[in-house]
Design a protein around this motif. Structure first.
Motif, PDB file in Angstrom:
ATOM      1  N   SER A   6      39.730 -33.935 -36.954  1.00  0.00           N
ATOM      2  CA  SER A   6      40.907 -33.999 -36.338  1.00  0.00           C
ATOM      3  C   SER A   6      41.102 -35.240 -35.617  1.00  0.00           C
ATOM      4  O   SER A   6      40.245 -35.679 -34.955  1.00  0.00           O
ATOM      5  CB  SER A   6      40.813 -32.704 -35.477  1.00  0.00           C
ATOM      6  OG  SER A   6      40.654 -31.607 -36.094  1.00  0.00           O
ATOM      7  N   VAL A  36      46.023 -26.795 -34.323  1.00  0.00           N
ATOM      8  CA  VAL A  36      45.682 -28.319 -34.383  1.00  0.00           C
ATOM      9  C   VAL A  36      46.465 -28.866 -35.659  1.00  0.00           C
ATOM     10  O   VAL A  36      46.303 -28.194 -36.896  1.00  0.00           O
ATOM     11  CB  VAL A  36      44.036 -28.511 -34.625  1.00  0.00           C
ATOM     12  CG1 VAL A  36      43.739 -29.894 -34.644  1.00  0.00           C
ATOM     13  CG2 VAL A  36      43.120 -27.858 -33.731  1.00  0.00           C
ATOM     14  N   ASP A  88      46.187 -30.648 -38.036  1.00  0.00           N
ATOM     15  CA  ASP A  88      45.533 -31.414 -39.212  1.00  0.00           C
ATOM     16  C   ASP A  88      46.378 -31.743 -40.720  1.00  0.00           C
ATOM     17  O   ASP A  88      47.186 -30.671 -40.867  1.00  0.00           O
ATOM     18  CB  ASP A  88      44.518 -30.707 -39.662  1.00  0.00           C
ATOM     19  CG  ASP A  88      43.371 -30.713 -38.422  1.00  0.00           C
ATOM     20  OD1 ASP A  88      42.460 -29.784 -38.310  1.00  0.00           O
ATOM     21  OD2 ASP A  88      43.164 -31.724 -37.933  1.00  0.00           O
TER      22      ASP A  88
END
Ligand SMILES: CC(=O)[C@@H](O)[C@H](O)COP(=O)(O)O
Ligand SMILES: NCC(=O)COP(=O)(O)O
Length: 240
Positions: A102, A93, A95
């Protein structure tokens, strides 16, 4: 059959708020599986606001379904944590520090070579890889060039627009899923899925392998109880 992976981040949020071990995250994970969860998802963040890095080592010892660790592979500590625990799946992810949650998927075009290198590291360790993407056909198409096993469709926009018109809300996800299937990618989905919007999503997304759900499910459990809530979510997925 779409699997339900329960994200237990918010159990850790409650535990951390008083500094002790109540609720006991490990016991909750065991109980989630006993109640029917087909996976456990955690998202350790660099500030350890909820899931702590040590939690991952303890969870690895007891998770018997599928263990999915989500996080930002741009942090070496995350890479080391995943390789040390070898979960069934890692979900990458993009981020940035300080995000409340997120809120975007990878630009798989700009990050193609970086993702190819990172994904190779985890696949070399025998870990299935999923990458977090927005429901944009060209991003899904480019995801296929990274070597990832699956994509995870970021479903916040679907959830946000569901009540204004679910047919419009789901349209980009149907297209993205078709592109994924055409390119041989597995399909996961998550973020803000709940008891109201889950069934429609699951019955319209062909080839949906897994949904990971945390915030709404744990919130619902405050009213319905954890066992009943997990069963309620599983019932929403029983359509396919
Ligand atoms: C990647 C994603 O959308 C969620 O899985 C995320 O893990 C939620 O993180 P928080 O629980 O910190 O909001
Ligand atoms: N990947 C999505 C997830 O694990 C949980 O997201 P949410 O249900 O907490 O929004």
């Amino acid at each position: 059959m779409t699997r339900l992976s329960v994200n237990i981040n918010k159990i850790a949020t409650l535990r951390n708020s008083r500094g002790g071990n109540n609720p006991d995250l490990i016991q909750v994970a065991k109980d989630c599986e006993r109640f029917g969860a087909q996976g456990i998802t955690v998202h350790p963040r660099p500030d350890e606001r909820h899931i702590r890095y040590n939690d991952v080592f303890e969870l690895k010892k007891i998770v018997t379904t599928e263990f999915n660790i989500e996080g930002n592979c741009q942090e070496q500590k995350f890479i080391d944590l995943v390789l040390a625990n070898k979960p069934e799946q890692v979900t990458l992810v993009p981020d940035v520090l300080g995000q409340i949650t997120s809120n975007h998927g990878w630009d798989t075009i700009i990050n193609q070579h970086y993702l190819q290198d990172m994904i190779a590291v985890f696949k070399q360790a025998g870990i299935r890889v999923s990458i977090f993407v927005d429901p944009i056909a060209k991003m899904v198409e480019a995801a296929a060039t990274t070597g990832t096993d699956r994509i995870e469709l970021y479903t916040e926009a679907y959830a946000h627009h569901y009540n204004q018109g679910r047919e419009l809300a789901i349209a980009p996800y149907i297209q993205a899923a078709e592109v994924a299937q055409k390119n041989g990618l597995g399909i996961n989905a998550g973020h803000d899925l709940d008891l109201q919007n889950l069934k429609y999503f699951a019955e319209n997304i062909q080839g949906l392998d897994e949904v990971s759900i945390g915030h709404a499910l744990i919130s619902d459990a405050l009213y319905y109880g954890l066992e009943n809530t997990i069963q309620m979510y599983l019932k929403q997925l029983a359509i396919n």
